[in-house]
Design a protein around this motif. Structure first.
Motif, PDB file in Angstrom:
ATOM      1  N   ASN A 110      13.299   7.784  99.210  1.00 58.28           N
ATOM      2  CA  ASN A 110      14.596   7.482  98.585  1.00 58.28           C
ATOM      3  C   ASN A 110      14.510   7.558  97.065  1.00 58.28           C
ATOM      4  N   GLN A 111      13.443   6.990  96.491  1.00 56.47           N
ATOM      5  CA  GLN A 111      13.291   7.042  95.036  1.00 56.47           C
ATOM      6  C   GLN A 111      13.113   8.476  94.547  1.00 56.47           C
ATOM      7  N   GLU A 113      14.162  11.191  95.966  1.00 51.62           N
ATOM      8  CA  GLU A 113      15.450  11.886  96.104  1.00 51.62           C
ATOM      9  C   GLU A 113      16.396  11.511  94.969  1.00 51.62           C
ATOM     10  N   GLU A 114      16.399  10.246  94.567  1.00 50.72           N
ATOM     11  CA  GLU A 114      17.243   9.811  93.446  1.00 50.72           C
ATOM     12  C   GLU A 114      16.814  10.474  92.140  1.00 50.72           C
ATOM     13  N   LEU A 116      15.236  13.310  91.835  1.00 46.55           N
ATOM     14  CA  LEU A 116      15.590  14.725  91.915  1.00 46.55           C
ATOM     15  C   LEU A 116      17.082  14.947  91.692  1.00 46.55           C
ATOM     16  N   LYS A 117      17.922  14.033  92.174  1.00 49.17           N
ATOM     17  CA  LYS A 117      19.369  14.150  91.929  1.00 49.17           C
ATOM     18  C   LYS A 117      19.652  14.085  90.436  1.00 49.17           C
ATOM     19  N   VAL A 118      19.035  13.107  89.755  1.00 49.72           N
ATOM     20  CA  VAL A 118      19.257  12.950  88.316  1.00 49.72           C
ATOM     21  C   VAL A 118      18.772  14.181  87.566  1.00 49.72           C
ATOM     22  N   THR A 120      18.358  17.226  88.683  1.00 47.03           N
ATOM     23  CA  THR A 120      19.192  18.379  89.015  1.00 47.03           C
ATOM     24  C   THR A 120      20.492  18.338  88.236  1.00 47.03           C
ATOM     25  N   VAL A 121      21.122  17.168  88.164  1.00 46.03           N
ATOM     26  CA  VAL A 121      22.375  17.028  87.423  1.00 46.03           C
ATOM     27  C   VAL A 121      22.151  17.363  85.964  1.00 46.03           C
ATOM     28  N   CYS A 122      21.100  16.816  85.376  1.00 49.25           N
ATOM     29  CA  CYS A 122      20.849  17.058  83.957  1.00 49.25           C
ATOM     30  C   CYS A 122      20.419  18.490  83.688  1.00 49.25           C
ATOM     31  N   SER A 124      21.760  20.894  85.074  1.00 51.62           N
ATOM     32  CA  SER A 124      22.997  21.680  85.141  1.00 51.62           C
ATOM     33  C   SER A 124      23.665  21.817  83.782  1.00 51.62           C
ATOM     34  N   HIS A 136      27.016  13.558  82.935  1.00 53.18           N
ATOM     35  CA  HIS A 136      26.026  13.343  83.992  1.00 53.18           C
ATOM     36  C   HIS A 136      24.649  12.955  83.459  1.00 53.18           C
TER      37      HIS A 136
END
Length: 153
Positions: A110-111, A113-114, A116-118, A120-122, A124, A136
């Motif tokens: 879970n950590q 994945e979180e 990686l989300k951050v 990936t957003v940055c 972008s 973001h």
């Protein structure tokens, strides 16, 4: 020999993705019992291949060769009322260990994945993770940042 299909050690090793030496080791430890041809070659009936698959699964689950041997012996000799509680307790302990590991792995997953989300957003917006160039990015959101990310920054 009977009309049952037999497999040679090399075929079994290739099929299960293990070495012939590993198969011989499991035989030495009494976990499997291949038949022999007149020329003394090991041959495995499908039931022995299935038994070997079980050994490999239990080993992958973290059981020792001795534990696996004890379980196999019980399966063949039958579980007595004297032995059953001991086996049950050992298996319940192993299950509790697995559930504890599963919980830790789930938290780690879970950590990650979180994080990686951050990231990936940055990515972008094309700016570094610590820059505040888009809505973001992380700037001003440190309290929402995954703990693993705080450690990495």
């Amino acid at each position: 020999m009977s009309t049952t299909e037999h497999h040679y050690i090399g075929d079994v090793a290739k099929r299960l993705g293990i070495t012939q030496r590993s198969i011989r080791y499991y035989e030495e430890r009494g976990l499997i019992h291949p038949a022999r041809t007149e020329g003394r070659f090991r041959v495995y009936e499908e039931s022995e291949v299935e038994r070997l698959k079980t050994v490999l699964l239990l080993k992958d689950l973290g059981m020792s060769i001795d534990e696996i041997g004890s379980l196999i012996k019980l399966w063949h000799e039958g579980v007595s009322s004297e032995v059953a509680p001991k086996v049950r307790d050992a298996l319940l302990k192993r299950l509790a260990d697995f559930k504890s590991m599963e919980k830790k792995y789930r938290q780690g997953i879970n950590q990650l994945e979180e994080v990686l989300k951050v990231l990936t957003v940055c990515e972008s917006c094309g700016h570094a993770v610590d820059e505040a160039s888009c809505e973001h990015c992380l700037e001003g959101r440190h309290k929402d940042m995954p703990s693993l990310m705080k450690t990495l920054l």
